[in-house]
Design a protein around this motif. Structure first.
Motif, PDB file in Angstrom:
ATOM      1  N   ILE A   3      -8.642 -70.156 -89.426  1.00  0.00           N
ATOM      2  CA  ILE A   3      -8.146 -69.454 -90.606  1.00  0.00           C
ATOM      3  C   ILE A   3      -7.177 -68.393 -90.113  1.00  0.00           C
ATOM      4  N   GLU A  27     -18.010 -56.280 -90.026  1.00  0.00           N
ATOM      5  CA  GLU A  27     -17.402 -57.297 -90.871  1.00  0.00           C
ATOM      6  C   GLU A  27     -15.967 -56.912 -91.202  1.00  0.00           C
ATOM      7  N   ILE A  29     -12.443 -58.132 -93.663  1.00  0.00           N
ATOM      8  CA  ILE A  29     -11.939 -58.896 -94.798  1.00  0.00           C
ATOM      9  C   ILE A  29     -10.529 -59.354 -94.438  1.00  0.00           C
ATOM     10  N   GLU A  31      -7.181 -61.650 -95.557  1.00  0.00           N
ATOM     11  CA  GLU A  31      -6.476 -62.210 -96.708  1.00  0.00           C
ATOM     12  C   GLU A  31      -5.561 -63.319 -96.213  1.00  0.00           C
ATOM     13  N   LYS A  40      -6.219 -65.719-100.985  1.00  0.00           N
ATOM     14  CA  LYS A  40      -7.671 -65.820-100.908  1.00  0.00           C
ATOM     15  C   LYS A  40      -8.180 -64.857 -99.845  1.00  0.00           C
ATOM     16  N   LYS A  41      -9.387 -64.365-100.043  1.00  0.00           N
ATOM     17  CA  LYS A  41      -9.984 -63.420 -99.107  1.00  0.00           C
ATOM     18  C   LYS A  41     -11.228 -64.036 -98.493  1.00  0.00           C
ATOM     19  N   VAL A  42     -11.417 -63.771 -97.197  1.00  0.00           N
ATOM     20  CA  VAL A  42     -12.548 -64.295 -96.443  1.00  0.00           C
ATOM     21  C   VAL A  42     -13.159 -63.146 -95.653  1.00  0.00           C
ATOM     22  N   CYS A  43     -14.485 -63.113 -95.586  1.00  0.00           N
ATOM     23  CA  CYS A  43     -15.181 -62.121 -94.778  1.00  0.00           C
ATOM     24  C   CYS A  43     -15.724 -62.813 -93.522  1.00  0.00           C
ATOM     25  N   PHE A  44     -15.528 -62.184 -92.358  1.00  0.00           N
ATOM     26  CA  PHE A  44     -16.121 -62.709 -91.130  1.00  0.00           C
ATOM     27  C   PHE A  44     -16.695 -61.546 -90.331  1.00  0.00           C
TER      28      PHE A  44
END
Length: 65
Positions: A3, A27, A29, A31, A40-44
């Motif tokens: 990603i 964590e 965030i 984008e 879209k936003k993803v948290c890892f």
């Protein structure tokens, strides 16, 4: 799976104590651009020594796998 995107927020470090000793995680965030649609936003998460190793900053472009 990879990603790619830009870090828009860095959450506070969370730490604790488990049966195997102390741990910490942070964590982020990310984008992702998505053409003409809304991003879209993803948290890892990064754990323990990886937090310092990667030294991720806000607005940094990253690839997460």
């Amino acid at each position: 799976m990879e990603i790619k995107g830009r870090i828009i927020q860095i959450m506070p470090i969370v730490s604790g104590e488990g049966k195997n000793g102390a741990w910490k995680k942070q964590e982020y965030i990310l984008e992702m651009p998505n053409g003409s649609f809304a991003p879209k936003k993803v948290c890892f998460s990064a754990w323990s020594d990886k937090i310092d190793q990667f030294a991720i900053k806000e607005n940094e472009e990253v690839t997460v796998s």
